[in-house]
Design an enzyme around this catalytic site. Structure first.
Site, PDB file in Angstrom:
ATOM      1  N   GLU A  60       0.854  -1.202   0.000  1.00 22.76           N
ATOM      2  CA  GLU A  60       0.000   0.000   0.000  1.00 22.76           C
ATOM      3  C   GLU A  60       0.881   1.240   0.000  1.00 22.76           C
ATOM      4  O   GLU A  60       1.711   1.418   0.890  1.00 22.76           O
ATOM      5  CB  GLU A  60      -0.906   0.018   1.247  1.00 22.76           C
ATOM      6  CG  GLU A  60      -1.995  -1.023   1.183  1.00 22.76           C
ATOM      7  CD  GLU A  60      -3.060  -0.842   2.271  1.00 22.76           C
ATOM      8  OE1 GLU A  60      -3.081   0.206   2.946  1.00 22.76           O
ATOM      9  OE2 GLU A  60      -3.863  -1.774   2.437  1.00 22.76           O
ATOM     10  N   GLU A  76     -12.343   1.860   2.568  1.00 23.51           N
ATOM     11  CA  GLU A  76     -11.801   1.787   3.936  1.00 23.51           C
ATOM     12  C   GLU A  76     -12.753   2.450   4.914  1.00 23.51           C
ATOM     13  O   GLU A  76     -13.532   3.314   4.528  1.00 23.51           O
ATOM     14  CB  GLU A  76     -10.516   2.605   3.987  1.00 23.51           C
ATOM     15  CG  GLU A  76      -9.280   1.848   3.763  1.00 23.51           C
ATOM     16  CD  GLU A  76      -8.073   2.726   4.099  1.00 23.51           C
ATOM     17  OE1 GLU A  76      -7.411   2.403   5.083  1.00 23.51           O
ATOM     18  OE2 GLU A  76      -7.827   3.713   3.394  1.00 23.51           O
TER      19      GLU A  76
HETATM   20  P1  C2E Z   1      -4.054   3.624   6.835  1.00 22.79           P
HETATM   21  O1  C2E Z   1      -3.006   2.899   6.077  1.00 22.79           O
HETATM   22  O2  C2E Z   1      -5.041   4.409   6.043  1.00 22.79           O
HETATM   23  O3  C2E Z   1      -4.764   2.540   7.724  1.00 22.79           O
HETATM   24  C1  C2E Z   1      -6.122   2.506   7.998  1.00 22.79           C
HETATM   25  C2  C2E Z   1      -6.410   3.100   9.350  1.00 22.79           C
HETATM   26  O4  C2E Z   1      -7.817   3.117   9.540  1.00 22.79           O
HETATM   27  C3  C2E Z   1      -5.868   2.254  10.490  1.00 22.79           C
HETATM   28  O5  C2E Z   1      -5.534   3.166  11.519  1.00 22.79           O
HETATM   29  C4  C2E Z   1      -7.078   1.453  10.905  1.00 22.79           C
HETATM   30  O6  C2E Z   1      -7.006   0.971  12.219  1.00 22.79           O
HETATM   31  C5  C2E Z   1      -8.163   2.481  10.745  1.00 22.79           C
HETATM   32  N1  C2E Z   1      -9.473   1.888  10.547  1.00 22.79           N
HETATM   33  C6  C2E Z   1      -9.772   0.678  10.055  1.00 22.79           C
HETATM   34  N2  C2E Z   1     -11.102   0.486   9.988  1.00 22.79           N
HETATM   35  C7  C2E Z   1     -11.677   1.632  10.448  1.00 22.79           C
HETATM   36  C8  C2E Z   1     -13.041   2.060  10.632  1.00 22.79           C
HETATM   37  O7  C2E Z   1     -13.993   1.360  10.356  1.00 22.79           O
HETATM   38  N3  C2E Z   1     -13.235   3.309  11.117  1.00 22.79           N
HETATM   39  C9  C2E Z   1     -12.194   4.121  11.440  1.00 22.79           C
HETATM   40  N4  C2E Z   1     -12.459   5.329  11.914  1.00 22.79           N
HETATM   41  N5  C2E Z   1     -10.906   3.745  11.289  1.00 22.79           N
HETATM   42  C10 C2E Z   1     -10.657   2.516  10.805  1.00 22.79           C
HETATM   43  P2  C2E Z   1      -4.219   2.988  12.360  1.00 22.79           P
HETATM   44  O8  C2E Z   1      -3.940   1.528  12.581  1.00 22.79           O
HETATM   45  O9  C2E Z   1      -4.333   3.873  13.526  1.00 22.79           O
HETATM   46  O10 C2E Z   1      -3.120   3.513  11.365  1.00 22.79           O
HETATM   47  C11 C2E Z   1      -3.092   4.849  10.987  1.00 22.79           C
HETATM   48  C12 C2E Z   1      -2.150   5.084   9.869  1.00 22.79           C
HETATM   49  O11 C2E Z   1      -0.807   4.867  10.268  1.00 22.79           O
HETATM   50  C13 C2E Z   1      -2.357   4.140   8.695  1.00 22.79           C
HETATM   51  O12 C2E Z   1      -3.402   4.615   7.896  1.00 22.79           O
HETATM   52  C14 C2E Z   1      -1.019   4.206   8.013  1.00 22.79           C
HETATM   53  O13 C2E Z   1      -0.919   5.352   7.205  1.00 22.79           O
HETATM   54  C15 C2E Z   1      -0.089   4.359   9.174  1.00 22.79           C
HETATM   55  N6  C2E Z   1       0.488   3.053   9.513  1.00 22.79           N
HETATM   56  C16 C2E Z   1       0.001   2.074  10.319  1.00 22.79           C
HETATM   57  N7  C2E Z   1       0.863   1.041  10.362  1.00 22.79           N
HETATM   58  C17 C2E Z   1       1.892   1.354   9.562  1.00 22.79           C
HETATM   59  C18 C2E Z   1       3.124   0.700   9.180  1.00 22.79           C
HETATM   60  O14 C2E Z   1       3.442  -0.438   9.580  1.00 22.79           O
HETATM   61  N8  C2E Z   1       3.951   1.371   8.325  1.00 22.79           N
HETATM   62  C19 C2E Z   1       3.630   2.619   7.847  1.00 22.79           C
HETATM   63  N9  C2E Z   1       4.493   3.197   7.010  1.00 22.79           N
HETATM   64  N10 C2E Z   1       2.523   3.246   8.177  1.00 22.79           N
HETATM   65  C20 C2E Z   1       1.652   2.632   9.020  1.00 22.79           C
HETATM   66 CA    CA Z   2      -2.795   1.562   4.507  1.00 24.35          CA
HETATM   67 CA    CA Z   3      -5.737   4.212   4.044  1.00 21.45          CA
END
Ligand code: C2E
Ligand code: CA
Ligand code: CA
Length: 587
Positions: A450, A539
């Site tokens: 991604e 998403e």
């Molecule tokens: P992202 O890649 O857009 O990941 C989706 C985010 O939406 C995730 O937040 C997920 O927990 C959250 N999400 C999933 N379903 C729902 C839903 O139904 N409603 C709402 N409100 N949120 C939902 P998360 O886990 O807090 O991660 C936030 C961002 O941090 C991610 O957005 C991504 O950009 C980054 N991230 C997370 N893990 C990694 C990683 O291992 N490497 C990198 N480079 N970035 C990461």
């Molecule tokens: Ca993502």
């Molecule tokens: Ca995303």
């Protein structure tokens, strides 16, 4: 306290341009060092500048240092990229700013994005200004000219009491004077206020330096007038003014807003916004450098917020700085101690509502700070480069999980991992990821990548090159957060991607407004993507109503709390196991 000498000299100074040399052939003896690893970007910059200046080129920080050794005295300005192999821009900047021979050479950072954190980081290391890619020749030429001019002026007035343009105290004099006043008046309360004109460099770029100078003088006059004899004023940077106010009354928002409105009537060309940061002096021996830095931190918390005119430097800002520092200090030890854990959030095929994939999302369980969500630390790691270390770890953990399931005869679905834009600048990245799937003997199709939409728009060329290579190796590429940035729909067809992940706001808009434009836009984007043979994933799907609407719109996949939240590895494996026992997925 003695009041500042009245700045009645402003109008005279404003028209006095004799101090400044016009751009002329004389500039040809001036050398500009362009430090940028991307050949095309470097050539573009040199072409823009070569009519006016002599340019020197370096591919990375190390080469740039060698250039400085050779041509040091003749170099009047450096244009510096941040992300470069061998030695990056930040390291280069830190080295030259410590070197008295080179520390006064102005450095303009050429940035990929408009992240404030980036700017703060570069500014704190001594950068003078920014130019964003892609380059506009007019902006480059005007900004370079204006900074060279500023530097020449600064050199001349360095030791002078007054700033020659505005008539305010010069920075050094203001600092010295302010410290002296605080020390001599232990009974008084003091505020240090810094003001900044939003997008001032745009005024210079669009209307030229003379208009920019006139604006600065007007603002200087206006603010000095507001302070009257309750304090002293200094110009501490191009468009940053600082004030020391004794026993201040509360910040008079209404009065300042009136003044800014008068300013806009006078200026008339475009809207000028000014914001303020205030630091309440809490110690007699505070250094004015630090006091202004704190006032500027407060200013940054309201920068660009049109409804917030000013902010005080408070515990929240202080704690945020400390927090970022703490995160930075602990990140490597935390990785070594396995404090980062990879969670998996399933994705579902909308047609059958069965699992079709998952996304790996990192979490930080810190023994001291507790649970930290990626939103708190990923932006910090993206700025300081540590994200690549962490991403490599997440990718490997994901591959290990997939291998373990296959070995245990548990059926697997593809897992997508996030690839930060910073990762993609490492030339060896495609081979690294390929090496990982080979190490764990996995099909490349099992690991989706991604990549956020904004990565493609900010600096498309190197990103597209890296992504095309990954795709050639067999990886499935997902464009993440589509709709958050500015990619145009027609650009999509030229990009090497397989899956389009719609940003959450698409889903939320459709749900909130069932019959309105929100639904139409989402539906249109889905149709267009499908016409381009892209699979579409939505998403942030949280409700049954959203699922139904997405199904109506022919969206392929969904991910969100409605189906499942991100879960620890063992829960995810248990879920896969249960689904296979119920014949919902096959081995
Ligand atoms: P992202 O890649 O857009 O990941 C989706 C985010 O939406 C995730 O937040 C997920 O927990 C959250 N999400 C999933 N379903 C729902 C839903 O139904 N409603 C709402 N409100 N949120 C939902 P998360 O886990 O807090 O991660 C936030 C961002 O941090 C991610 O957005 C991504 O950009 C980054 N991230 C997370 N893990 C990694 C990683 O291992 N490497 C990198 N480079 N970035 C990461
Ligand atoms: Ca993502
Ligand atoms: Ca995303």
């Amino acid at each position: 306290m003695s009041s500042q000498e009245k700045i009645s000299n402003i109008p005279r100074m404003m028209n006095d341009t004799s101090l400044f040399s016009p751009i002329s052939s004389y500039n040809h003896s001036k050398k500009i060092l362009v430090v940028e690893d991307n050949v095309i970007n470097r050539e573009i910059l040199c072409q823009i500048l070569e009519d006016t200046y002599e340019t020197l080129q370096a591919e990375n920080g190390k080469e740039a240092l060698e250039m400085l050794e050779k041509h040091g005295e003749e170099i009047v300005l450096i244009l510096l990229d941040i992300i470069m192999p061998i030695m990056d821009g930040y390291t280069f900047l830190s080295i030259i700013k410590k070197d008295s021979l080179y520390s006064s050479i102005p450095v303009i950072i050429v940035t990929l994005n408009d992240s404030e954190e980036d700017e703060v980081k570069a500014l704190s290391r001594g950068a003078t200004d920014f130019i964003r890619k892609p380059y506009s020749p007019q902006i480059v030429i005007n900004r370079v000219a204006s900074i060279i001019k500023l530097r020449e002026t600064a050199a001349m007035v360095n030791l002078m009491k007054f700033d020659s343009l505005t008539g305010m105290y010069s920075k050094d004099y203001f600092y010295r004077k302010a410290e002296e006043i605080i020390l001599n008046n232990p009974e008084s309360n003091f505020h240090v206020i810094c003001s900044n004109i939003e997008n001032f460099s745009l005024v210079n770029d669009m209307y030229g330096l003379t208009v920019g100078d006139e604006l600065l003088c007007y603002v200087a006059n206006m603010l000095t007038d507001c302070i009257q004899d309750r304090g002293i004023c200094g110009r501490i940077n191009a468009d940053v003014f600082a004030f020391l106010v004794e026993n201040p009354s509360p910040f008079n928002k209404v009065k300042i807003e009136e003044k800014i409105s008068e300013l806009n009537t006078w200026f008339g060309r475009c809207t000028i916004n000014i914001n303020f940061g205030i630091y309440i002096v809490d110690s007699l021996d505070v250094s004015m450098n630090i006091a202004c830095d704190r006032a500027m931190s407060a200013y940054k918390s309201v920068k660009g917020k049109f409804d917030k005119l000013y902010a005080y430097y408070d515990d929240k800002i202080r704690l945020k700085k400390l927090y970022i520092q703490a995160i930075t200090n602990n990140m490597q030890a935390a990785l070594d101690a396995k404090e980062f854990q990879v969670y998996f959030q399933p994705k579902y095929t909308l047609n059958s509502e069965t699992i079709s994939g998952a996304e790996a999302l990192v979490r930080w369980f810190s023994p001291t700070e507790g649970f930290l969500s990626p939103g708190e630390f990923i932006p910090v790691f993206e700025k300081n480069g540590f994200i690549t270390e962490l991403d490599k770890y997440v990718w490997e953990e994901t591959c290990m999980m997939l291998r373990k399931c296959i070995d245990d005869n548990i059926p697997v679905v593809p897992v997508s991992v996030n690839v930060s834009r910073t990762d993609l600048y490492y030339p060896e990245l495609p081979e690294f990821i390929l090496g990982l799937v080979e190490k764990y003997n996995l099909d490349t199709e099992l690991l989706h990548l991604e990549i956020t939409e904004s990565a493609y728009t900010e600096n498309p060329e190197p990103i597209i090159k890296a992504v095309s290579k990954l795709r050639k190796y067999g990886f499935i590429i997902e464009m993440d957060d589509f709709g958050q940035g500015y990619s145009s729909l027609n650009m999509l067809s030229d990009l090497p991607i397989d899956i389009l992940k719609l940003d959450m706001k698409f889903v939320q808009n459709t749900a909130d407004s069932p019959d309105s434009s929100g639904k139409n836009i989402t539906s249109f984007v889905i149709q267009l993507a499908k016409w381009m043979n892209l699979t579409v994933t939505a998403e942030g799907v949280e409700t049954r109503a959203q699922v139904n609407r997405l199904k109506d719109m022919d969206c392929d996949q969904a991910q969100g709390y409605y189906f499942a939240r991100p879960m620890p590895k063992k829960d995810y494996i248990a879920l896969l196991k249960k689904l296979s026992e119920n014949n919902i997925i096959e081995v």
